[in-house]
Design an enzyme around this catalytic site. Structure first.
Site, PDB file in Angstrom:
ATOM      1  N   THR A 282      -4.969  -4.041  -3.957  1.00 30.89           N
ATOM      2  CA  THR A 282      -4.491  -3.725  -5.320  1.00 30.89           C
ATOM      3  C   THR A 282      -3.542  -4.817  -5.827  1.00 30.89           C
ATOM      4  OG1 THR A 282      -4.656  -1.363  -4.834  1.00 30.89           O
ATOM      5  CG2 THR A 282      -3.240  -1.991  -6.676  1.00 30.89           C
TER       6      THR A 282
ATOM      7  N   LYS B 121      12.628   2.464  -0.280  1.00 34.80           N
ATOM      8  CA  LYS B 121      13.167   1.761  -1.460  1.00 34.80           C
ATOM      9  C   LYS B 121      14.666   2.046  -1.627  1.00 34.80           C
ATOM     10  CE  LYS B 121       8.621   2.128  -3.583  1.00 34.80           C
ATOM     11  NZ  LYS B 121       7.730   3.016  -4.336  1.00 34.80           N
TER      12      LYS B 121
ATOM     13  N   LYS C  69       8.081  -2.677   1.156  1.00 29.72           N
ATOM     14  CA  LYS C  69       9.376  -1.980   1.316  1.00 29.72           C
ATOM     15  C   LYS C  69       9.564  -1.430   2.709  1.00 29.72           C
ATOM     16  CE  LYS C  69       6.036   0.274  -0.738  1.00 29.72           C
ATOM     17  NZ  LYS C  69       5.525   0.694  -2.025  1.00 29.72           N
TER      18      LYS C  69
ATOM     19  N   GLU D  61       0.222   4.759  -1.133  1.00 32.14           N
ATOM     20  CA  GLU D  61       0.330   3.917   0.067  1.00 32.14           C
ATOM     21  C   GLU D  61      -0.925   4.087   0.926  1.00 32.14           C
ATOM     22  OE1 GLU D  61       3.041   1.737   0.768  1.00 32.14           O
ATOM     23  OE2 GLU D  61       3.102   2.267  -1.335  1.00 32.14           O
TER      24      GLU D  61
END
Ligand code: NDP
Ligand code: HSE
Length: 431
Positions: free
Chosen positions: A14, A207, A107, A192
């Site tokens: 992506t 995050k 992250k 995810e």
């Protein structure tokens, strides 16, 4: 500064394809803006035969992405594979050790290994940037690490996961089921690789860890985040909240209490008066409580191909201009090992949804437990009437300590009249 910045892009999913698209579409503009050509030397993914909808013919293909970190024609490794361990960790470590700057959207990697990688980048005099890792297309790392550096930060509240916000919004507006909306989010490229991370709070926790590190000058510590996801929420909770004038948002919250850093991810009721109330769909938002600028608020698309690629490109442009900023806003040697505190000491109002048997004396048993903890009830609503059967009862409390509230709810859940685990949600009135 050199006239060309050569990228090795590891990961063509992506986000990776979005970065290639921007480099190809805006090559001339990027050169005018930076004075430097941004060129792709090589790319890597698992499957070299897959048509990814972009022209990759001008780039070298690399089977093992870690070898990118050793190539003479790569100045910057752009890591867009994902995962806190394994190939992404090996690649980033090797690249930094070999004197190559790294741009990543990962992250999980930064939350688990950020302190070590920041030290490595400093020791080798190279950059390590991760704007895309937090809140997708919102330039929040730049804002926190540069623009807000003159402020002492007291607290930060964020909608940090696009997938879960999308799910909550779609459930509320379309009455759609959880699993159906999650599939939709996956198809749109928001989720995810393991979508459990989106809905159980892990991704937002990754995050939050990075934002807390910058806000308070501490080493990122993911283990200190209290995680609660949205899996246990019912459509009824979303509807009850709406009736009460609130929306449910999965919030990452970090604040300092008596010098200790509190980090939590949990669904919260946000009032109509809050700017977070209107953040819907895949959008993310961050609300910062600062001493000089007071309460700056940032919002934008939190996931998806082009918004995330936009953030990756912002980091690449910094490198093309020769700009390098300390990874967590200060030299690694000044980052502190934080003392962490649990949410137990945080006081707020609460929403409590119970599923209890509809029979005389039930309310008395519930309120007796709350009374024993000194918790005062602001309102109570019973949905429907079904003598001898289970009904939903929704309570709103006045301000109470989280620790007291949690223990009281455990005791209420253990009463014979409780037919399922109660659902406790913090009400964030101060935003
Ligand atoms: P995808 O799953 O779409 O893409 C991952 C890419 O990595 C694929 O191209 C895959 O190859 C490649 N890959 C996986 N394993 C290997 C390997 N062993 N060797 C070489 N290549 C490998 O992920 P995303 O693009 O969604 O996410 C990438 C990163 O960006 C993650 O860290 C994610 O958390 C982060 N991120 C994602 C956002 C989003 O909205 N999607 C937003 C913000 C951050 P192949 O295609 O051949 O299978
Ligand atoms: N899965 C993540 C989300 C991607 O939904 O927010 C952006 O980090």
């Amino acid at each position: 500064m050199s006239e060309v910045l050569r990228l090795g892009i590891a990961g063509l999913g992506t986000v990776g394809v979005g970065v290639v698209e921007i480099v190809q579409k805006h090559g001339a503009l990027l050169k005018r803006r930076t004075g430097c050509e941004v060129a792709v030397s090589c790319v890597s993914a698992r499957d070299s035969s897959r048509d990814r909808g972009v022209d990759l013919s001008g780039y070298g293909w690399v089977d093992d992405p870690v070898t990118m970190a050793e190539r003479d024609d790569v100045d910057v490794v752009v890591e867009l594979i994902g995962g806190s361990e394994g190939i992404a960790y090996d690649l980033v470590k090797t690249a930094l050790s070999n004197g190559k700057s790294v741009v990543t959207a990962n992250k999980a990697l930064m939350a688990h290994h950020g302190a070590e990688l920041a030290e490595l980048a400093e020791a080798n005099g190279v950059g390590l940037s991760y704007e895309a890792a937090v809140a997708g297309g919102i330039p929040i790392i730049k804002a926190m690490r540069e623009s807000l550096m003159g402020n002492e930060i007291a607290a930060l509240y964020g909608i940090l996961n696009g997938t879960s916000n999308y799910i909550l919004s779609e459930m509320r507006t379309g009455g759609r089921g959880f699993a159906d909306v999650l599939k939709d989010a996956q198809a749109k490229g928001y989720a995810e690789a393991d979508p459990a991370f989106d809905i159980n709070g892990t991704d937002a926790g990754h995050k939050l860890t990075l934002l807390a590190a910058i806000a308070f000058g501490v080493k990122p510590n993911f283990d200190a985040v209290e995680l609660n996801g949205i899996e246990h929420l019912l459509l009824e909770d979303i509807q009850f909240a709406e009736e009460l004038g609130y929306r449910i948002k999965l919030l990452g919250i970090t604040q300092k209490i008596d010098g200790a850093v509190v980090q939590s991810v949990e669904p919260c009721l946000v009032p109509r008066s809050s700017p977070l109330w209107a953040i819907e769909d895949v959008y993310n938002a961050v609300y910062v409580d600062c001493d000089a600028v007071e309460t700056p608020f940032f919002s934008g698309r939190g996931a998806g191909r082009m918004p995330t690629a936009s953030s990756v490109m912002g980091d690449i442009v910094d490198l093309a201009r020769g700009i390098r900023v300390p990874v967590f806003g200060m030299s690694s040697m000044h980052l502190l090992d934080a003392v962490h505190a649990p949410m137990d000491r945080v006081k707020s109002r609460f929403y409590l949804r119970l599923n209890v048997v509809d029979e005389p004396g039930v309310m008395a048993s519930i309120t007796a437990v709350l009374r024993d903890f000194g918790i005062s009830i602001e309102s109570m609503v019973q949905r429907g009437r079904a003598p001898g059967e289970a009904v939903h009862v929704v309570l709103k409390t006045h301000g109470a300590l989280t620790g007291d509230m949690r223990t009281a709810v455990e005791q209420i859940g253990a009463l014979d009249v409780s037919v399922e685990k109660p659902c406790l949600i913090r009400i964030e009135d101060d935003l």
